[in-house]
Design an enzyme around this catalytic site. Structure first.
Site, PDB file in Angstrom:
ATOM      1  N   CYS A 240      55.583 112.385  43.835  1.00  6.57           N
ATOM      2  CA  CYS A 240      54.295 112.204  44.510  1.00  6.57           C
ATOM      3  C   CYS A 240      54.159 110.775  45.034  1.00  6.57           C
ATOM      4  O   CYS A 240      53.564 110.554  46.094  1.00  6.57           O
ATOM      5  CB  CYS A 240      53.154 112.565  43.570  1.00  6.57           C
ATOM      6  N   THR A 241      54.724 109.811  44.322  1.00  9.81           N
ATOM      7  CA  THR A 241      54.720 108.426  44.783  1.00  9.81           C
ATOM      8  C   THR A 241      55.551 108.299  46.054  1.00  9.81           C
ATOM      9  O   THR A 241      55.099 107.719  47.047  1.00  9.81           O
ATOM     10  CB  THR A 241      55.248 107.489  43.683  1.00  9.81           C
TER      11      THR A 241
END
Length: 152
Positions: A42-43
């Site tokens: 997700c980063t």
């Protein structure tokens, strides 16, 4: 739902506002659903959309990240990555269910309910024009941008 109008919705957003789909008419909208703030995939996905944000803007598109995380979590995640777009909190899964992104997933050998990484593009008239499900992060933000550029 493809090529159909997306039902209106409103979600709380970072920055203290709410985002209502109907208020975005006239703009192309990218909604990318992701499982959890501050996780590796997700980063990376957030960084990729951040890196291309100016190009999305020039193409007449607004980008929103959506997960079930709290606004407090979103604010920290957005700040850490210097995201130029807002993150939307769907804690009660209303919009996740609208787009059908909640799935049973295997995590460390256990079945858990979670968000399947998915992205949706809504045109200027509020019609769903493209969806990606089970997204692999590498190259995805660029693929979405390339599609955005094909829309009027």
């Amino acid at each position: 739902m493809l090529d159909q109008p997306v039902p209106d919705f409103s979600l709380p957003a970072t920055g203290g506002d709410s985002v209502t789909l109907s208020s975005l008419r006239g703009k192309k909208v990218v909604l990318y659903f992701y499982p959890k703030d501050n996780t590796p995939g997700c980063t990376t996905e957030g960084q990729d959309f951040t890196a291309l944000n100016d190009e999305f803007d020039r193409a007449g598109a607004v980008v929103y990240g959506v997960s079930r995380d709290s606004l407090k979590s979103h604010e920290g995640f957005k700040s850490k990555l210097c995201m130029p777009f807002e993150l939307l909190s769907d804690a009660d899964e209303t919009v996740c269910n609208l787009f059908g992104v909640i799935k049973m997933k295997n995590m460390y050998g256990k079945q858990v309910r979670g968000i399947e990484r998915s992205t949706f593009v809504i045109d200027r008239d509020g019609v769903l024009r493209r969806e990606w499900r089970g997204v692999k992060v590498a190259g995805h933000a660029q693929e979405v941008l390339d599609f955005i550029k094909t829309l009027k």
